[in-house]
Design an enzyme around this catalytic site. Structure first.
Site, PDB file in Angstrom:
ATOM      1  CD  GLU A 142       0.361  -1.683   7.899  1.00 37.37           C
ATOM      2  OE1 GLU A 142      -0.057  -0.953   8.832  1.00 37.37           O
ATOM      3  OE2 GLU A 142       0.879  -1.233   6.876  1.00 37.37           O
ATOM      4  CD  GLU A 184       7.732  -0.508   7.747  1.00 42.03           C
ATOM      5  OE1 GLU A 184       6.801  -1.219   7.331  1.00 42.03           O
ATOM      6  OE2 GLU A 184       7.944   0.658   7.347  1.00 42.03           O
ATOM      7  CE  LYS A 188       2.962  -5.860   3.791  1.00 41.68           C
ATOM      8  NZ  LYS A 188       2.349  -4.880   4.716  1.00 41.68           N
ATOM      9  CG  ASP A 203      -0.350   0.004   2.519  1.00 45.11           C
ATOM     10  OD1 ASP A 203       0.901  -0.053   2.601  1.00 45.11           O
ATOM     11  OD2 ASP A 203      -1.085   0.073   3.537  1.00 45.11           O
ATOM     12  CB  SER A 204       4.608   1.686  -0.059  1.00 51.57           C
ATOM     13  OG  SER A 204       4.810   0.499  -0.797  1.00 51.57           O
ATOM     14  CG  ASP A 210       0.247  -4.133   1.991  1.00 45.74           C
ATOM     15  OD1 ASP A 210      -0.082  -4.826   2.976  1.00 45.74           O
ATOM     16  OD2 ASP A 210       0.998  -3.137   2.059  1.00 45.74           O
TER      17      ASP A 210
HETATM   18  O1  KIV Z   1       3.511  -1.189   1.643  1.00 42.97           O
HETATM   19  C1  KIV Z   1       4.691  -1.554   1.703  1.00 42.97           C
HETATM   20  O2  KIV Z   1       5.522  -1.256   0.847  1.00 42.97           O
HETATM   21  C2  KIV Z   1       5.086  -2.389   2.844  1.00 42.97           C
HETATM   22  C3  KIV Z   1       6.527  -2.730   2.978  1.00 42.97           C
HETATM   23  C4  KIV Z   1       7.266  -1.555   3.467  1.00 42.97           C
HETATM   24  C5  KIV Z   1       6.759  -3.915   3.831  1.00 42.97           C
HETATM   25  O3  KIV Z   1       4.261  -2.721   3.633  1.00 42.97           O
END
Ligand code: KIV
Length: 278
Positions: free
Chosen positions: A116, A183, A114, A45-46, A84
């Site tokens: 969090e 992280e 993934k 989600d970055s 994510d």
């Molecule tokens: O969204 C992302 O890029 C991440 C990584 C930093 C692990 O969650």
């Protein structure tokens, strides 16, 4: 086409070989990362920050994440593609979390998701794993909770906080996560977490003691310098190369150097004659 990296392969890597993971948000990057032999491609989600220009990761939703995950899935034939789960796609209820995780697998052809959080998201993880959806955990600095954590800060710096991280990792592993991202935590704590769980830990700003590493692809390639955390290693400086190339292109357009004759299409002599142009 080489064989897809599987969950058993990732689990079997612990103690045997280090795992590599990088983010990818589009088809060409997925093709290149796959060619490089990277084990896991995270459609993080970055995306919100490095591709869409938002201040944080909260602004992307399922629509954007599914759209980009599908593009990455089309480009990766070997790497495991991990979608994510965006902010508020899994926090409100286990049912909603399961439905959204299923959308990543069905609509975006992800191989895993993934999410969090530690012990508090164990019910969601269990439901996904029971439904056959592989889950990568993510603890430490969890950007979706940055407001609660007081910003993008290193986590686990006190003995108390470190104990909570270890308990969270154990809870996620017990719930069935096949790997856990750590992280921005002190390297010594990441080593303790790594020893405490039977599944691979994937570090980002967590030192060399993890079972694998993940980085944002724009950081690895030197494509984004608005914010570069100290744990990043740039393996290239593509931003300079791109500015050089685009400047040269602009100059050649302005000077009439581009396009040259070799870039154009010719009319046949016969047709040219009909137009009085021989
Ligand atoms: O969204 C992302 O890029 C991440 C990584 C930093 C692990 O969650």
């Amino acid at each position: 086409m080489s064989k897809r990296v599987t969950v058993p392969e990732i689990l079997g890597a612990k103690g045997n070989r280090k795992l590599s993971e990088v983010t990818a948000y589009d088809y060409p990057t997925a093709l290149l990362a796959d060619k490089s032999g990277i084990d896991m491609l995270l459609v993080g989600d970055s995306l919100a920050m490095v591709v869409l220009g938002h201040e944080d990761t909260l602004s992307v939703g399922m629509t954007e994440m599914l759209h980009h995950t599908l593009a990455v899935s089309r480009g990766a034939s070997r790497a495991m593609v991990i979608g994510d789960m965006p902010f508020m796609s899994y926090q409100a209820s286990v049912e909603q979390a399961l439905i959204n995780a299923g959308r990543f697998m069905k609509e975006a052809r992800a191989n895993a998701v993934k999410l969090e959080g530690g012990a508090r998201i164990v019910p969601q993880v269990r439901a996904m794993v029971e439904a056959g959806i592989p889950v990568q955990g993510h603890i430490g600095l969890t950007p979706q909770s940055a407001a609660q954590l007081g910003g993008f800060k290193v986590q686990g710096k006190t003995a108390e906080a470190a104990k909570v991280l270890i308990e969270d990792a154990q809870a996620l592993a017990d719930a069935g996560c096949f790997s856990i991202v750590l992280e921005a935590i002190p390297s010594s704590i990441a080593e303790m977490v790594t020893e405490a769980v039977p599944v691979p830990t994937i570090g980002i700003g967590a030192g060399p003691g993890c079972d694998g590493q993940v980085l944002v692809v724009h950081d690895v390639l030197g494509l984004f310098d608005r914010f570069v955390p100290r744990f990043v290693k740039k393996y290239a400086k593509l931003d300079d190369l791109i500015v050089q190339a685009l400047t040269k292109y602009r100059e050649e357009v302005e000077q009439g150097v581009f396009p040259g004759p070799e870039h154009g299409f010719a009319l046949s002599e016969q047709e040219a004659k009909k137009l009085g142009k021989s």
